[in-house]
Motif scaffolding. Structure first.
Motif, mmCIF file in Angstrom:
data_model
loop_
_atom_site.group_PDB
_atom_site.id
_atom_site.type_symbol
_atom_site.label_atom_id
_atom_site.label_comp_id
_atom_site.label_asym_id
_atom_site.label_seq_id
_atom_site.Cartn_x
_atom_site.Cartn_y
_atom_site.Cartn_z
ATOM 1 N N ASN A 136 -68.923 -116.702 8.174
ATOM 2 C CA ASN A 136 -68.710 -118.136 8.383
ATOM 3 C C ASN A 136 -68.841 -118.935 7.089
ATOM 4 O O ASN A 136 -68.832 -120.169 7.115
ATOM 5 N N ASN A 137 -68.988 -118.232 5.957
ATOM 6 C CA ASN A 137 -69.141 -118.866 4.650
ATOM 7 C C ASN A 137 -70.296 -119.854 4.622
ATOM 8 O O ASN A 137 -70.236 -120.890 3.964
ATOM 9 N N ASP A 138 -71.354 -119.539 5.365
ATOM 10 C CA ASP A 138 -72.559 -120.355 5.334
ATOM 11 C C ASP A 138 -73.384 -119.948 4.117
ATOM 12 O O ASP A 138 -73.432 -118.782 3.763
ATOM 13 N N GLY A 139 -74.022 -120.890 3.514
ATOM 14 C CA GLY A 139 -74.835 -120.605 2.339
ATOM 15 C C GLY A 139 -76.285 -120.323 2.688
ATOM 16 O O GLY A 139 -77.149 -120.400 1.822
ATOM 17 N N TYR A 140 -76.539 -120.028 3.933
ATOM 18 C CA TYR A 140 -77.904 -119.793 4.404
ATOM 19 C C TYR A 140 -77.855 -118.879 5.624
ATOM 20 O O TYR A 140 -76.786 -118.677 6.220
ATOM 21 N N ILE A 141 -79.002 -118.337 5.999
ATOM 22 C CA ILE A 141 -79.132 -117.552 7.227
ATOM 23 C C ILE A 141 -80.196 -118.244 8.067
ATOM 24 O O ILE A 141 -81.379 -118.239 7.714
ATOM 25 N N GLY A 142 -79.740 -118.881 9.141
ATOM 26 C CA GLY A 142 -80.633 -119.670 9.981
ATOM 27 C C GLY A 142 -80.915 -119.014 11.322
ATOM 28 O O GLY A 142 -80.548 -117.863 11.578
ATOM 29 N N THR A 143 -81.552 -119.780 12.183
ATOM 30 C CA THR A 143 -81.956 -119.250 13.483
ATOM 31 C C THR A 143 -80.763 -118.890 14.362
ATOM 32 O O THR A 143 -80.842 -117.945 15.143
ATOM 33 N N THR A 144 -79.659 -119.610 14.224
ATOM 34 C CA THR A 144 -78.464 -119.259 14.997
ATOM 35 C C THR A 144 -77.946 -117.893 14.586
ATOM 36 O O THR A 144 -77.600 -117.069 15.431
ATOM 37 N N HIS A 145 -77.916 -117.638 13.286
ATOM 38 C CA HIS A 145 -77.487 -116.321 12.800
ATOM 39 C C HIS A 145 -78.430 -115.238 13.320
ATOM 40 O O HIS A 145 -77.994 -114.158 13.729
ATOM 41 N N VAL A 157 -79.818 -98.536 3.489
ATOM 42 C CA VAL A 157 -78.752 -99.488 3.153
ATOM 43 C C VAL A 157 -78.979 -100.796 3.904
ATOM 44 O O VAL A 157 -78.831 -101.888 3.342
ATOM 45 N N LEU A 158 -79.374 -100.706 5.191
ATOM 46 C CA LEU A 158 -79.665 -101.913 5.957
ATOM 47 C C LEU A 158 -80.805 -102.697 5.310
ATOM 48 O O LEU A 158 -80.734 -103.920 5.192
ATOM 49 N N SER A 159 -81.834 -101.994 4.875
ATOM 50 C CA SER A 159 -82.968 -102.657 4.207
ATOM 51 C C SER A 159 -82.509 -103.361 2.946
ATOM 52 O O SER A 159 -82.959 -104.472 2.644
ATOM 53 N N GLN A 160 -81.593 -102.740 2.193
ATOM 54 C CA GLN A 160 -81.088 -103.346 0.961
ATOM 55 C C GLN A 160 -80.265 -104.593 1.257
ATOM 56 O O GLN A 160 -80.374 -105.601 0.558
ATOM 57 N N ILE A 161 -79.461 -104.555 2.327
ATOM 58 C CA ILE A 161 -78.671 -105.734 2.731
ATOM 59 C C ILE A 161 -79.607 -106.904 3.009
ATOM 60 O O ILE A 161 -79.384 -108.032 2.574
ATOM 61 N N ILE A 162 -80.675 -106.623 3.745
ATOM 62 C CA ILE A 162 -81.645 -107.655 4.116
ATOM 63 C C ILE A 162 -82.367 -108.174 2.876
ATOM 64 O O ILE A 162 -82.516 -109.384 2.692
ATOM 65 N N ASP A 163 -82.812 -107.258 2.015
ATOM 66 C CA ASP A 163 -83.507 -107.667 0.791
ATOM 67 C C ASP A 163 -82.618 -108.531 -0.100
ATOM 68 O O ASP A 163 -83.070 -109.526 -0.659
ATOM 69 N N ASP A 164 -81.342 -108.154 -0.209
ATOM 70 C CA ASP A 164 -80.404 -108.910 -1.044
ATOM 71 C C ASP A 164 -80.188 -110.330 -0.508
ATOM 72 O O ASP A 164 -79.908 -111.247 -1.275
ATOM 73 N N ASN A 170 -82.462 -112.111 1.134
ATOM 74 C CA ASN A 170 -83.757 -112.755 1.350
ATOM 75 C C ASN A 170 -83.789 -114.220 0.917
ATOM 76 O O ASN A 170 -84.378 -115.055 1.590
ATOM 77 N N ASP A 171 -83.152 -114.550 -0.183
ATOM 78 C CA ASP A 171 -83.153 -115.926 -0.682
ATOM 79 C C ASP A 171 -82.328 -116.875 0.199
ATOM 80 O O ASP A 171 -82.446 -118.091 0.073
ATOM 81 N N LEU A 172 -81.498 -116.329 1.081
ATOM 82 C CA LEU A 172 -80.651 -117.156 1.939
ATOM 83 C C LEU A 172 -81.315 -117.511 3.271
ATOM 84 O O LEU A 172 -80.817 -118.371 3.990
ATOM 85 N N PHE A 173 -82.418 -116.828 3.599
ATOM 86 C CA PHE A 173 -83.103 -117.136 4.857
ATOM 87 C C PHE A 173 -83.714 -118.534 4.778
ATOM 88 O O PHE A 173 -84.353 -118.896 3.792
ATOM 89 N N THR A 174 -83.512 -119.320 5.833
ATOM 90 C CA THR A 174 -84.108 -120.649 5.880
ATOM 91 C C THR A 174 -85.623 -120.517 6.023
ATOM 92 O O THR A 174 -86.121 -119.454 6.414
ATOM 93 N N ALA A 214 -77.087 -110.679 11.352
ATOM 94 C CA ALA A 214 -77.289 -112.095 11.022
ATOM 95 C C ALA A 214 -76.707 -112.413 9.647
ATOM 96 O O ALA A 214 -76.045 -113.445 9.460
ATOM 97 N N VAL A 215 -76.941 -111.531 8.690
ATOM 98 C CA VAL A 215 -76.397 -111.703 7.339
ATOM 99 C C VAL A 215 -74.873 -111.729 7.398
ATOM 100 O O VAL A 215 -74.224 -112.596 6.799
ATOM 101 N N ARG A 216 -74.285 -110.795 8.155
ATOM 102 C CA ARG A 216 -72.821 -110.732 8.258
ATOM 103 C C ARG A 216 -72.240 -111.987 8.905
ATOM 104 O O ARG A 216 -71.194 -112.483 8.476
ATOM 105 N N TYR A 217 -72.903 -112.491 9.957
ATOM 106 C CA TYR A 217 -72.429 -113.737 10.576
ATOM 107 C C TYR A 217 -72.407 -114.869 9.552
ATOM 108 O O TYR A 217 -71.453 -115.633 9.482
ATOM 109 N N ALA A 218 -73.469 -114.996 8.780
ATOM 110 C CA ALA A 218 -73.531 -116.050 7.768
ATOM 111 C C ALA A 218 -72.415 -115.869 6.738
ATOM 112 O O ALA A 218 -71.749 -116.843 6.356
ATOM 113 N N GLU A 219 -72.203 -114.626 6.304
ATOM 114 C CA GLU A 219 -71.143 -114.351 5.326
ATOM 115 C C GLU A 219 -69.767 -114.655 5.908
ATOM 116 O O GLU A 219 -68.937 -115.297 5.253
#
Length: 123
Positions: free
Chosen positions: A22-31, A83-90, A92-96, A15-20
């Motif tokens: 697509n240059n989205d500034g957030y991670i939403g339900t679609t991601h 590493v996956l946990s760190q990606i998610i933690d990093d 965190n502020d982008l999750f809607t 989900a994080v990678r999809y947002a990145e």
């Protein structure tokens, strides 16, 4: 994030990678949905959520087509759980707020499931 399975962590990383991508500034339900569809179990097969979604004809291709997204296979660049946990933690502020609520509810359910499963075992 420690209560999540490896497949769940992979789904969130996707989900994080999809947002990145697509240059989205957030991670939403679609991601999140795309992450679930792309996540694989440890044996390399689609995770349970992906299998369930596909039985209802929800596919990555269908979502990407519906939303006019570029069709790409997105996978985390690592399978290392830390590493996956760190990606998610990093990220965190982008999750809607909705995604944060979904994650909170899933953590509660995972803890509840673990307690129920352990309660039935002999000590």
């Amino acid at each position: 994030m420690s209560c999540y399975t490896l497949a769940a962590k992979r789904a969130l990383a996707i989900a994080v990678r999809y947002a990145e991508n697509n240059n989205d500034g957030y991670i939403g339900t679609t991601h999140l949905l795309l992450g679930l569809l792309g996540a694989k179990s440890e044996d390399g097969t689609p995770c349970i959520a992906a299998k369930l979604l596909r039985t209802h004809t929800v596919t990555t291709h269908a979502i990407e087509t519906l939303l006019s997204l570029p069709q790409t296979e997105v996978q985390p660049q690592t399978t290392d759980e830390d590493v996956l946990s760190q990606i998610i933690d990093d990220a965190n502020d982008l999750f809607t707020p909705v995604v944060k609520r979904i994650l909170t509810l899933s953590e509660v359910q995972a803890e509840r499931f673990t307690l129920e499963r352990n309660h039935g075992k002999a000590v």
